[in-house]
Design a protein around this motif. Structure first.
Motif, PDB file in Angstrom:
ATOM      1  N   TYR A  10       0.824  -1.205   0.000  1.00  0.00           N
ATOM      2  CA  TYR A  10       0.000   0.000   0.000  1.00  0.00           C
ATOM      3  C   TYR A  10       0.861   1.259   0.000  1.00  0.00           C
ATOM      4  O   TYR A  10       0.510   2.273  -0.627  1.00  0.00           O
ATOM      5  N   GLY A  11       2.007   1.228   0.712  1.00  0.00           N
ATOM      6  CA  GLY A  11       2.911   2.369   0.686  1.00  0.00           C
ATOM      7  C   GLY A  11       3.445   2.623  -0.710  1.00  0.00           C
ATOM      8  O   GLY A  11       3.509   3.767  -1.182  1.00  0.00           O
ATOM      9  N   GLU A  12       3.825   1.531  -1.407  1.00  0.00           N
ATOM     10  CA  GLU A  12       4.311   1.657  -2.777  1.00  0.00           C
ATOM     11  C   GLU A  12       3.222   2.208  -3.693  1.00  0.00           C
ATOM     12  O   GLU A  12       3.482   3.058  -4.563  1.00  0.00           O
ATOM     13  N   ALA A  13       1.987   1.760  -3.504  1.00  0.00           N
ATOM     14  CA  ALA A  13       0.874   2.244  -4.324  1.00  0.00           C
ATOM     15  C   ALA A  13       0.613   3.732  -4.071  1.00  0.00           C
ATOM     16  O   ALA A  13       0.309   4.484  -5.004  1.00  0.00           O
ATOM     17  N   CYS A  14       0.722   4.160  -2.825  1.00  0.00           N
ATOM     18  CA  CYS A  14       0.529   5.583  -2.504  1.00  0.00           C
ATOM     19  C   CYS A  14       1.554   6.449  -3.230  1.00  0.00           C
ATOM     20  O   CYS A  14       1.223   7.541  -3.731  1.00  0.00           O
ATOM     21  N   ARG A  15       2.785   5.974  -3.283  1.00  0.00           N
ATOM     22  CA  ARG A  15       3.831   6.742  -3.964  1.00  0.00           C
ATOM     23  C   ARG A  15       3.678   6.684  -5.483  1.00  0.00           C
ATOM     24  O   ARG A  15       3.967   7.646  -6.183  1.00  0.00           O
ATOM     25  N   ALA A  16       3.224   5.534  -5.998  1.00  0.00           N
ATOM     26  CA  ALA A  16       3.082   5.373  -7.448  1.00  0.00           C
ATOM     27  C   ALA A  16       1.917   6.178  -8.003  1.00  0.00           C
ATOM     28  O   ALA A  16       1.981   6.672  -9.141  1.00  0.00           O
ATOM     29  N   PHE A  17       0.857   6.329  -7.203  1.00  0.00           N
ATOM     30  CA  PHE A  17      -0.356   7.026  -7.665  1.00  0.00           C
ATOM     31  C   PHE A  17      -0.735   8.111  -6.652  1.00  0.00           C
ATOM     32  O   PHE A  17      -1.698   7.938  -5.881  1.00  0.00           O
ATOM     33  N   PRO A  18       0.004   9.222  -6.624  1.00  0.00           N
ATOM     34  CA  PRO A  18      -0.248  10.268  -5.618  1.00  0.00           C
ATOM     35  C   PRO A  18      -1.694  10.757  -5.661  1.00  0.00           C
ATOM     36  O   PRO A  18      -2.233  11.075  -6.731  1.00  0.00           O
ATOM     37  N   GLY A  19      -2.322  10.780  -4.494  1.00  0.00           N
ATOM     38  CA  GLY A  19      -3.683  11.302  -4.380  1.00  0.00           C
ATOM     39  C   GLY A  19      -4.777  10.302  -4.662  1.00  0.00           C
ATOM     40  O   GLY A  19      -5.947  10.563  -4.359  1.00  0.00           O
ATOM     41  N   TRP A  20      -4.434   9.151  -5.240  1.00  0.00           N
ATOM     42  CA  TRP A  20      -5.466   8.153  -5.571  1.00  0.00           C
ATOM     43  C   TRP A  20      -5.965   7.456  -4.315  1.00  0.00           C
ATOM     44  O   TRP A  20      -7.161   7.252  -4.141  1.00  0.00           O
ATOM     45  N   ILE A  21      -5.051   7.073  -3.431  1.00  0.00           N
ATOM     46  CA  ILE A  21      -5.425   6.412  -2.181  1.00  0.00           C
ATOM     47  C   ILE A  21      -5.623   7.471  -1.102  1.00  0.00           C
ATOM     48  O   ILE A  21      -4.722   8.245  -0.805  1.00  0.00           O
ATOM     49  N   LYS A  22      -6.822   7.493  -0.533  1.00  0.00           N
ATOM     50  CA  LYS A  22      -7.166   8.518   0.461  1.00  0.00           C
ATOM     51  C   LYS A  22      -6.979   8.033   1.891  1.00  0.00           C
ATOM     52  O   LYS A  22      -6.825   8.848   2.809  1.00  0.00           O
ATOM     53  N   LEU A  23      -7.014   6.726   2.123  1.00  0.00           N
ATOM     54  CA  LEU A  23      -6.935   6.209   3.490  1.00  0.00           C
ATOM     55  C   LEU A  23      -6.365   4.791   3.458  1.00  0.00           C
ATOM     56  O   LEU A  23      -6.766   3.981   2.619  1.00  0.00           O
ATOM     57  N   VAL A  24      -5.420   4.514   4.347  1.00  0.00           N
ATOM     58  CA  VAL A  24      -4.887   3.156   4.516  1.00  0.00           C
ATOM     59  C   VAL A  24      -5.117   2.736   5.967  1.00  0.00           C
ATOM     60  O   VAL A  24      -4.750   3.461   6.894  1.00  0.00           O
TER      61      VAL A  24
END
Length: 382
Positions: free
Chosen positions: A337-351
């Motif tokens: 999830y951390g990698e996804a947050c960095r790969a797609f800035p702003g797409w993931i709002k909450l982990v």
């Protein structure tokens, strides 16, 4: 290789070493997935053509003594604005492997069942998907919403087909049921549900094992027990949490249940989902489809890379959705999830990460250390 990925790999290696996964895997009875044996119904030409996968020019139709699985999916707006969906299906032979008695006995021995235990019947029933011979090169026909016919496949060497198909219009948030258009006598998961997700709004990506279902992914015997013997049990409080989340993000929000479990467990996990959690697409691993040792390795090796690959796919489908990602500390959910947050800035709002509190009891307390989460989410806004 990044430090985060190295950290994930080291934790997996430590988990497997402390849990003696290698010893358990090597001692389990093997189930042959020899292509010739899996293709015993076919002529030699059909067998070799199945190596072409979806480009196979002469797919084999489904026969009356086959098993077919259709898997629930999510429709999204493609680049043209039309509805599309990825259809995943699988084909097997109804005749089980001759090794079913051996593998049931091995699992019963590993989990400590006594001779003549009634629970062996449960093991035998659940082992079914692992002992069916795969059928490569099959084409499966589907009646979408009872009318439009779709042709899926032909499947690859693992018996699974994965196809993007356009589907008729429907209202966002609606669910459409489809059935396999197959000869009389075919059994399996013959009905599927397509959830129509509009481009905007919230969506949820959730892990399964030890996030919403007690699996004991750090213990090979625990995995075998929870999968083949025990009644599937939700993590306490999670059904209520997911019900609350669904109410907050509206029933029109799609849910994706992303697990490192193999597709062999699809019927088992689908029933569990339907009993306790909001409807959503199960995204499972297609490697080592028909081996028990493969089940153990799927849950403990390369999970970050696998999950990141599937998250990228969901992002391509729904790039404008606002994502909520939920996982736990037993596997590589924080790193993925951390990698996804960095790969797609702003797409993931909450982990949301569930800290599994029995980790220290099996010598992996590092998985719950604050430093692990700081590294996993380095560069991600709090």
């Amino acid at each position: 290789m990044s430090f985060r990925r190295t950290t994930s790999s080291l934790l997996e290696e430590q988990t497997r070493k402390n849990g003696h996964f290698g010893d358990t895997e090597s001692s389990l009875a093997s189930i042959s997935t020899n292509p010739y044996q899996a293709s015993r119904k076919e002529h030699k030409i059909a067998h070799w053509l199945s190596y072409f996968g979806s480009k196979n020019p002469l797919p084999v139709p489904i026969a009356a003594d086959d098993v077919v699985w259709l898997m629930d999916n999510t429709a999204f707006r493609g680049q043209s604005g039309e509805w599309e969906a990825e259809f995943v299906a699988a084909a097997f032979d109804q005749q089980p492997s001759a090794k079913v008695v051996d593998i049931v006995g091995d699992i019963a021995s590993k989990v400590g069942l006594s001779k003549g235990s009634q629970e062996k019947k449960t093991v035998e029933r659940r082992i079914g998907p692992f002992v069916m011979e795969i059928l490569p090169g099959r084409q499966i026909k589907v009646k979408f919403n009872g009318s439009s016919q779709l042709k899926l496949g032909p499947g690859g060497r693992n018996g699974i087909s994965s196809d993007i198909r356009r589907v008729p219009k429907a209202t966002g948030g609606s669910m459409v049921r489809s059935t396999a258009d197959v000869p009389m006598g075919v059994v399996g998961e013959l009905e599927m549900v397509t959830f129509f997700a509009e481009p905007e709004g919230f969506a949820v990506i959730s892990d399964i094992d030890d996030t919403i279902k007690i699996t004991q992914t750090s213990d090979p015997v625990g995995i075998l027990t929870s999968t083949f013997v025990s009644e599937p049990t939700p993590v306490p409080g999670m059904p209520e949490l997911y019900s609350r989340i669904r109410d907050l993000v509206t029933p029109s929000a799609p849910f994706f249940y992303l697990s490192a479990s193999p597709y062999s467990l699809y019927p088992f996990l689908r029933e569990f989902r339907d009993q306790y959690f909001p409807h959503g697409q199960l995204i499972l691993r297609d490697a080592n489809l028909l081996t028990i040792s493969g089940l153990l390795s799927n849950l403990t090796l390369g999970t970050e890379k696998y999950k990141m690959d599937r998250i990228k796919k969901i992002q391509r489908w729904l790039p404008r959705r606002k994502m909520i990602c939920i996982g736990d500390s037993t596997q590589s959910d924080p790193e993925a999830y951390g990698e996804a947050c960095r790969a797609f800035p702003g797409w993931i709002k909450l982990v949301l990460i569930r800290k599994v509190t029995d980790i220290a009891a099996i010598g992996i307390k590092e998985k719950n250390e604050p430093s692990r989460f700081e590294k996993a989410f380095d560069g991600v806004p709090r």
